[in-house]
Enzyme design. Structure first.
Site, PDB file in Angstrom:
ATOM      1  N   HIS A  61      -2.707  -1.046  -3.320  1.00  0.00           N
ATOM      2  CA  HIS A  61      -3.874  -0.189  -3.081  1.00  0.00           C
ATOM      3  C   HIS A  61      -3.769   1.069  -3.937  1.00  0.00           C
ATOM      4  O   HIS A  61      -2.853   1.872  -3.767  1.00  0.00           O
ATOM      5  CB  HIS A  61      -3.956   0.211  -1.603  1.00  0.00           C
ATOM      6  N   SER A  80       0.845  -1.193   0.000  1.00  0.00           N
ATOM      7  CA  SER A  80       0.000   0.000   0.000  1.00  0.00           C
ATOM      8  C   SER A  80       0.882   1.244   0.000  1.00  0.00           C
ATOM      9  O   SER A  80       1.683   1.422  -0.911  1.00  0.00           O
ATOM     10  CB  SER A  80      -0.959  -0.036   1.197  1.00  0.00           C
ATOM     11  N   ASP A 108      -4.408  -4.870   6.151  1.00  0.00           N
ATOM     12  CA  ASP A 108      -4.838  -5.669   5.004  1.00  0.00           C
ATOM     13  C   ASP A 108      -3.705  -6.596   4.576  1.00  0.00           C
ATOM     14  O   ASP A 108      -2.580  -6.154   4.348  1.00  0.00           O
ATOM     15  CB  ASP A 108      -5.235  -4.759   3.832  1.00  0.00           C
TER      16      ASP A 108
END
Length: 356
Positions: free
Chosen positions: A207, A181, A303
């Protein structure tokens, strides 16, 4: 202490909408707004922001030029706010390579629709940027009752059932699953540009908003020996190929006869993201098992932590990027806490680990 945000955009409407979003979020203060980089620099003489939300296409001085000057003089977390045009997404990828840590899409659906649909993503981008350690950001070479806080956090169960071990078929083909991310665009560039054409096939979740991932993949493809592309449903995972999950879609690894392919699907946010690393990792655990290598890299939040643990428990080798080389030591930290990582290593060793 509140995160102080400076918004730099030549559109009064965009400045107004972004100000409204950030003002409504707990822990964020709109320090000021500016309609171009020159005005921004004047305002920054009196007070320095924690995060700058920056347009890339502006008169007098464009966002890329301002960003490069900023990174050379006083590195500061920058969130790029760009249009969804091809030109806008391409320039955004140049900005990420120049040191920006997040990218968000400009309002396109009217103020009301935008506030309803994108507020959460905007706020999370600013919070992730504020957590970034700028001394770890790599500038790559060219070529409170608030509904934002109470959104339900779904697990990978919303997309795919948990692995049981019975789905894994014997095969000698290895695949690599990577999740990242904040700081990941630069980290992935550092890894993928070191890989030879003979490396195992890769499935990657970074992401990033819808429309931006294709430009990101195209940029990496132009810099790498391997093929890098935004994944289409049914694409095969092949040696020397990296498939990047499209923004706004989940991507799963599936077994198809003698080879692996990806399935690109819509669905709810999982672990507050779409694409979700947990979804990718769970699918790798379920359908590849010990034939997979899972790697979790820089990023805020958790995540991918549970998904990496599922890969580990299904016999896959697993790696977490170390704290020292992470821009944000969030996702790897949570994976390590769960006992999901076989190894913890610096960014510069990950490409070698993929090929060994």
């Amino acid at each position: 202490m509140s995160i102080k945000v400076l918004i730099v955009d030549d559109s009064a409407v965009v400045r107004q909408v972004l100000s409204q979003v950030f003002t409504a979020a707990s822990g964020i203060e709109v320090m000021d707004v500016a309609n171009d980089p020159y005005m921004a620099m004047d305002k920054m003489k009196a007070r320095w922001p924690d995060v700058i939300v920056l347009d890339v296409e502006m008169p007098r001085m464009d966002g890329i030029t301002f960003l490069k000057q900023l990174m050379a003089s006083r590195p500061t977390p920058v969130v790029i706010c760009s249009s969804l045009t091809q030109k806008g997404t391409d320039i955004s990828m140049q900005a990420m390579a120049a040191g920006a840590v997040e990218v968000i899409a400009k309002p396109v659906s009217g103020v009301k629709g935008f506030l309803e649909e994108s507020s959460h993503e905007l706020v999370m981008a600013v919070r992730s940027a504020a957590a970034a350690r700028m001394n770890r950001v790599r500038v790559m070479p060219s070529a409170s009752g608030n509904p934002l806080e109470t959104r339900p956090k779904l697990s990978a169960d919303a997309i795919l059932s948990a692995p049981t071990g019975s789905n894994v078929f014997a095969t000698t083909e290895r695949i690599i699953a990577i999740g990242t991310s904040t700081g990941g665009t630069q980290a992935l560039e550092a890894v993928l540009t070191q890989l030879p054409r003979t490396c195992p096939g890769l499935a990657i979740v970074q992401h990033m908003p819808e429309k931006f991932t294709r430009s990101f993949a195209d940029r990496l493809n132009s810099l790498s020996q391997i093929e890098v592309k935004e994944a289409d449903n049914g694409d095969r995972i092949l040696p020397g190929r990296a498939l990047i999950a499209p923004g706004g879609k989940h991507m799963m690894v599936k077994r198809s006869g003698a080879y692996y392919q990806v399935e690109v699907v819509d669905g709810p946010l999982v672990s507050r993201h779409k694409p979700s690393v947990d979804v990718l990792f769970r699918s790798a655990a379920k359908f590849a098992g010990k034939n997979a290598l899972g790697i979790i890299m820089t990023g805020m939040g958790d995540d991918g932590a549970k998904g990496l643990k599922e890969m580990h428990d299904c016999g896959a080798k697993t790696i977490a990027q170390d704290e020292e080389s992470c821009v944000v030591f969030g996702m790897p930290k949570e994976a390590i806490k769960l006992g999901a990582a076989d190894e913890v290593m610096p960014l510069e060793l990950i490409a070698k680990a993929i090929c060994r």
